[in-house]
Design a protein around this motif. Structure first.
Motif, PDB file in Angstrom:
ATOM      1  N   GLY A  91     -17.120 -28.342   4.401  1.00  0.00           N
ATOM      2  CA  GLY A  91     -16.669 -27.775   3.131  1.00  0.00           C
ATOM      3  C   GLY A  91     -15.872 -28.775   2.303  1.00  0.00           C
ATOM      4  N   SER A  92     -15.015 -29.553   2.962  1.00  0.00           N
ATOM      5  CA  SER A  92     -14.222 -30.567   2.250  1.00  0.00           C
ATOM      6  C   SER A  92     -15.121 -31.627   1.632  1.00  0.00           C
ATOM      7  N   ALA A  93     -16.144 -32.054   2.365  1.00  0.00           N
ATOM      8  CA  ALA A  93     -17.063 -33.070   1.845  1.00  0.00           C
ATOM      9  C   ALA A  93     -17.842 -32.551   0.636  1.00  0.00           C
ATOM     10  N   LEU A  94     -18.110 -31.252   0.595  1.00  0.00           N
ATOM     11  CA  LEU A  94     -18.866 -30.680  -0.523  1.00  0.00           C
ATOM     12  C   LEU A  94     -18.087 -30.694  -1.836  1.00  0.00           C
ATOM     13  N   PHE A  95     -16.779 -30.942  -1.781  1.00  0.00           N
ATOM     14  CA  PHE A  95     -16.012 -31.068  -3.019  1.00  0.00           C
ATOM     15  C   PHE A  95     -16.494 -32.248  -3.860  1.00  0.00           C
ATOM     16  N   SER A 103     -19.192 -28.069 -11.352  1.00  0.00           N
ATOM     17  CA  SER A 103     -19.692 -26.706 -11.188  1.00  0.00           C
ATOM     18  C   SER A 103     -18.644 -25.863 -10.478  1.00  0.00           C
ATOM     19  N   TYR A 104     -18.122 -24.862 -11.174  1.00  0.00           N
ATOM     20  CA  TYR A 104     -17.113 -23.989 -10.571  1.00  0.00           C
ATOM     21  C   TYR A 104     -17.704 -23.202  -9.409  1.00  0.00           C
ATOM     22  N   GLU A 105     -18.957 -22.791  -9.555  1.00  0.00           N
ATOM     23  CA  GLU A 105     -19.613 -22.050  -8.470  1.00  0.00           C
ATOM     24  C   GLU A 105     -19.724 -22.908  -7.215  1.00  0.00           C
ATOM     25  N   PHE A 106     -20.048 -24.186  -7.390  1.00  0.00           N
ATOM     26  CA  PHE A 106     -20.153 -25.115  -6.270  1.00  0.00           C
ATOM     27  C   PHE A 106     -18.788 -25.279  -5.591  1.00  0.00           C
ATOM     28  N   PHE A 107     -17.742 -25.377  -6.386  1.00  0.00           N
ATOM     29  CA  PHE A 107     -16.387 -25.461  -5.822  1.00  0.00           C
ATOM     30  C   PHE A 107     -16.076 -24.220  -4.977  1.00  0.00           C
ATOM     31  N   LEU A 108     -16.462 -23.052  -5.489  1.00  0.00           N
ATOM     32  CA  LEU A 108     -16.183 -21.811  -4.762  1.00  0.00           C
ATOM     33  C   LEU A 108     -16.947 -21.760  -3.442  1.00  0.00           C
ATOM     34  N   ILE A 109     -18.179 -22.247  -3.420  1.00  0.00           N
ATOM     35  CA  ILE A 109     -18.960 -22.292  -2.177  1.00  0.00           C
ATOM     36  C   ILE A 109     -18.296 -23.229  -1.172  1.00  0.00           C
ATOM     37  N   ALA A 110     -17.850 -24.401  -1.654  1.00  0.00           N
ATOM     38  CA  ALA A 110     -17.175 -25.354  -0.766  1.00  0.00           C
ATOM     39  C   ALA A 110     -15.899 -24.751  -0.184  1.00  0.00           C
TER      40      ALA A 110
END
Length: 418
Positions: A91-95, A103-110
């Protein structure tokens, strides 16, 4: 567990390694007061939308807690820890791609994936610590381990304030005067400041995972571990103190998140404090108080029953929030910064009292207590709505005040085992 085994070097190292996990999930929760105003700015969000950061994290807890408890019950504590650390690192790497895409949605998924990892860690570490020693001192032992959670709570907003917040704050009028390219460059720069910090977080978490792989953890054998049907079912709620502990934990975590997540906005509203300075105050004063409160609370529990101390601290928190609601300027801000000291013992004390005397059933009870953390994802939304509708983030602090009333009841009567 024999006393001699508790004083061996291997035991002490394992205890220290387990305690390090408390730091990791504290960092996740206490970086949110930085991410909320930061992504609000970078992704152009309303207060209600920015509160979805807390929602993503705490719904991760809600949805993953039971699977994490089942995993721990079926396999063992160590495998649960390793699974949690892997999810946290991913999850940290996905930031990094989330920031690139802005992408706010991408941040929320991470954030949801990090929270899933933290859920495994909390579901395992909290009950594990209470089992490593005398049952009569389980509350003190968990509060001591949670004191290092306070270290993470202290460090996270300082690191976030220094390396994530840019300190560049434009008025809506200034943003409207920018060209499309200027605005895009500014917003992309703001979003990109999270990349290096979260890359380092992912690397550190993987390193901790490697240490766990090569460390032998003390085994915990419950007296009723063979009672499969009894140990992992909803029947745990036949214990009145478990039910009230889950309710109290829901409202406590909601209060904790509400108090911290909007502090920067509150400080700007009540005394026009710049965001970087507010982040520093929160980390260097409020979260230091939180950390010290854990150590001092652990000491006080030698002389005051944990439930009584919990009730007393709840009442003091209510008084401080009342001051923050009805005053302005530095008095309101200082009153709010005083709340974390008294919040410090609440989570571990509710947790330890909630699983007391349960044996193998403590695993399913732990899962429900971790699920209750979803309060931190629901109640801030109500704060955001109040703020958006009234134009006053200060008025929204009525929400955590009401939450502490529930915590007070648990410390007064709800904790009692029938």
């Amino acid at each position: 567990m024999p006393q001699s085994s508790q004083t061996s070097p291997n035991f002490r190292f394992a205890f220290a390694l387990i305690t390090s996990l408390f730091f990791l999930w504290a960092f996740l929760h206490n970086i949110n007061p930085i991410l909320i105003p930061h992504l609000k700015k970078a992704c152009e969000l309303s207060d209600t939308q920015s509160a979805l950061i807390d929602t993503a994290v705490y719904f991760g807890y809600f949805l993953i807690a039971i699977p994490a408890g089942w995993f721990m019950h079926k396999y063992d504590y160590k495998k649960g820890i390793l699974c949690g650390l892997l999810l946290y690192a991913v999850g940290s790497a996905l930031f990094i791609p989330a920031a690139t895409a802005r992408s706010y949605e991408f941040f929320l998924i991470a954030l949801f994936i990090i929270a899933a990892g933290a859920t495994f860690l909390e579901t395992v570490a909290n009950p594990y610590i209470t089992k490593l020693g005398d049952k009569d001192t389980s509350e003190q032992r968990l509060n001591f381990a949670q004191s290092f959670n306070g270290v993470g709570a202290f460090i996270a907003p300082i690191i976030g304030g220094q390396f994530i917040l840019s300190g560049i704050e434009h008025t809506p009028q200034e943003l409207q005067q920018m060209s499309a390219d200027q605005l895009n460059n500014y917003l992309s720069y703001e979003a990109g400041t999270v990349k290096v910090p979260y890359m380092i977080i992912a690397a550190v978490v993987l390193l901790v995972g490697i240490l766990f792989i090569f460390t032998k953890l003390p085994e915990i054998k419950e007296d009723d571990a063979d009672s499969e049907k009894k140990s992992f079912s909803m029947r745990v709620f036949r214990h009145r103190h478990v039910t009230w502990a889950v309710i109290a934990q829901f409202f406590y975590v909601g209060a904790q998140v509400c108090v911290g997540s909007f502090f920067i906005r509150f400080s700007r509203y009540t005394m026009d404090l710049p965001e970087k300075q507010a982040a520093t105050w929160w980390g260097a004063i409020a979260m230091v108080g939180f950390m010290l409160g854990r150590f001092i609370g652990t000491f006080l529990m030698k002389y005051i029953q944990p439930a009584k101390l919990l009730a007393l601290y709840s009442l003091i928190s209510i008084v401080l929030l009342t001051i923050a609601l009805f005053t302005t300027g530095s008095i309101a801000v200082y009153a709010l910064m005083g709340v974390p000291f008294f919040m410090s013992i609440m989570f571990p004390t509710i947790f330890a009292l909630g699983i007391k005397g349960l044996g193998e059933e403590s695993k399913i009870a732990s899962s429900f207590l971790v699920m209750a953390i979803v309060g931190g994802g629901i109640l801030p939304l109500f704060m955001g709505m109040i703020s958006d509708r009234t134009g006053s983030i200060q008025a929204a602090y009525i929400i955590p005040l009401m939450c502490f009333l529930v915590v007070f009841f648990f410390g007064w009567k709800g904790y009692k085992i029938n």
